[in-house]
Design a protein around this motif. Structure first.
Motif, PDB file in Angstrom:
ATOM      1  N   UNK A  84       1.495  -0.051 -40.257  1.00 26.07           N
ATOM      2  CA  UNK A  84       1.311  -0.191 -41.703  1.00 26.07           C
ATOM      3  C   UNK A  84       2.243  -1.267 -42.275  1.00 26.07           C
ATOM      4  N   UNK A  85       3.476  -1.276 -41.813  1.00 26.04           N
ATOM      5  CA  UNK A  85       4.460  -2.251 -42.292  1.00 26.04           C
ATOM      6  C   UNK A  85       4.014  -3.667 -41.930  1.00 26.04           C
ATOM      7  N   UNK A 135       0.993  -4.607 -41.437  1.00 20.57           N
ATOM      8  CA  UNK A 135      -0.178  -4.935 -42.265  1.00 20.57           C
ATOM      9  C   UNK A 135       0.260  -5.415 -43.646  1.00 20.57           C
ATOM     10  N   UNK A 136       1.257  -4.747 -44.214  1.00 20.03           N
ATOM     11  CA  UNK A 136       1.757  -5.151 -45.546  1.00 20.03           C
ATOM     12  C   UNK A 136       2.316  -6.568 -45.478  1.00 20.03           C
ATOM     13  N   UNK A 158      -0.547  -8.990 -45.360  1.00 19.51           N
ATOM     14  CA  UNK A 158      -1.198  -9.192 -46.668  1.00 19.51           C
ATOM     15  C   UNK A 158      -0.334 -10.084 -47.561  1.00 19.51           C
ATOM     16  N   UNK A 211      -2.711  -4.133 -51.155  1.00 25.45           N
ATOM     17  CA  UNK A 211      -1.382  -3.640 -50.762  1.00 25.45           C
ATOM     18  C   UNK A 211      -1.333  -2.115 -50.780  1.00 25.45           C
ATOM     19  N   UNK A 213      -3.402  -0.353 -47.955  1.00 21.54           N
ATOM     20  CA  UNK A 213      -2.843  -0.343 -46.601  1.00 21.54           C
ATOM     21  C   UNK A 213      -1.467   0.317 -46.538  1.00 21.54           C
ATOM     22  N   UNK A 214      -0.921   0.668 -47.715  1.00 23.97           N
ATOM     23  CA  UNK A 214       0.416   1.272 -47.656  1.00 23.97           C
ATOM     24  C   UNK A 214       0.352   2.795 -47.580  1.00 23.97           C
ATOM     25  N   UNK A 215      -0.803   3.339 -47.242  1.00 22.97           N
ATOM     26  CA  UNK A 215      -0.900   4.764 -46.961  1.00 22.97           C
ATOM     27  C   UNK A 215      -1.485   5.553 -48.116  1.00 22.97           C
ATOM     28  N   UNK A 247       7.212   1.399 -48.354  1.00 25.06           N
ATOM     29  CA  UNK A 247       6.618   1.849 -47.095  1.00 25.06           C
ATOM     30  C   UNK A 247       7.680   2.128 -46.047  1.00 25.06           C
TER      31      UNK A 247
END
Lengths: 144, 168
Positions: free
Chosen positions: A3-4, A6-7, A10, B20, B23-25, B72
């Motif tokens: 996830x990190x 991916x951030x 982006x 954002x 994808x940050x959950x 995150x």
């Protein structure tokens, strides 16, 4: 952890799109603050006596790069004319080939207004005030 | 300032933030935890500077992206460490045990008896049913949770089959 990453991806993608828009497509007023916004920032900071911050919007390679003292003197000139002031409006007069001219008014505490003309230049994707001497003040008769 | 430029900036900001947050959950959007609330407050202040053309896109992306990234990382740390979780979200506070109010906890949470009554009513428990409560806690996101004594819980099919009923 994915996830990190991916951030970060982006953020990097958004940065790349913004950079491509500014440097590739020569965008000068959507992804970057338009010249009138830069002029507003300059006079707002000047009114608030934030001279160091006001210097940030000046072109670093200008022929006559101002310093804090120059801006202090500019503010003093305005205050002498109309008293403590606030920006009322700004308007873009022209914008072409990386150069632009912005005009606007400053309203003083005594009710008088000053009209200013500010030439700006596009430097590294951002509008910067070009020359302190070219920007001049039109003092209304009532304030002379 | 051109209106179409404002519209384009607003749309860009919306798309960027939507991506954002997606994808940050799920936790970032499904509940308003402390860290999500702080993120929402700061981003809502950042966004107008970009939409009105006060700051460049790169500044907005770095600021908003950096915040989401930090949130995150903190959430990730909170998943693995209960200590980090307690640090960023706080602990649930006991408000009542066996019908007895914990006045110190209520003071700490700035909650009076009337507000507690209201929170419990939202859980379907009116004042007359308070003796039935074994424990009431104020959970981290600000909602009250109530656990009834075993004898006060609604009867279940399993209770009849196993004969486990009665007493507290």
């Amino acid at each position: 952890m994915t996830q990190v990453f991916r951030i970060v991806a982006v953020i990097a993608l958004a940065m790349a799109i913004a950079a491509a828009s500014v440097f590739g497509l020569r965008d000068s007023y959507i992804m970057t603050p338009p010249p009138e916004s830069v002029a507003e920032s300059m006079f707002d900071r000047l009114a608030a006596k934030r001279f160091d911050q006001a210097l940030d919007v000046w072109c670093s390679d200008a022929a006559q790069q101002p310093d804090v003292q120059t801006l202090r003197a500019l503010r003093a000139r305005i205050v002498d004319s109309i008293g403590e002031f606030a920006l009322t409006d700004t308007k873009r007069v022209k914008m072409a080939n990386g150069l632009s001219m912005v005009t606007g008014s400053l309203r003083g505490e005594r009710g008088d207004t000053l009209t200013f003309y500010l030439p700006l230049i596009l430097r590294r994707g951002q509008w910067r005030v070009r020359d302190v001497e070219i920007s001049y003040l039109e003092v209304p008769v009532s304030a002379r | 300032m051109e209106l179409h430029a404002i519209a384009i900036r607003a749309a860009c900001a919306w798309v960027f933030l939507l991506f954002l947050l997606r994808i940050s959950g799920k936790e970032a959007v499904s509940q308003l935890s402390g860290r999500t609330l702080v993120l929402a407050l700061i981003i809502s202040d950042l966004i107008d500077d970009f939409v009105l053309g006060v700051v460049p896109a790169a500044t907005f992306i770095a600021a908003a992206g950096g915040l989401v990234l930090v949130r995150s990382l903190v959430s990730l740390a909170a998943v693995y460490s209960p200590r980090v979780y307690a640090l960023v979200e706080g602990d649930a506070s006991p408000l009542m045990t066996a019908g007895r109010l914990h006045h110190r906890s209520m003071r700490r949470e700035r909650l009076n008896a009337t507000e507690l009554e209201e929170l419990l009513r939202l859980q379907g428990v009116d004042r007359g049913q308070w003796p039935e409560l074994l424990m009431v806690r104020l959970e981290r996101e600000g909602r009250a949770s109530a656990i009834r004594h075993k004898w006060a819980r609604p009867i279940q099919r399993g209770d009849v089959e196993t004969g486990e009923r009665g007493g507290s």
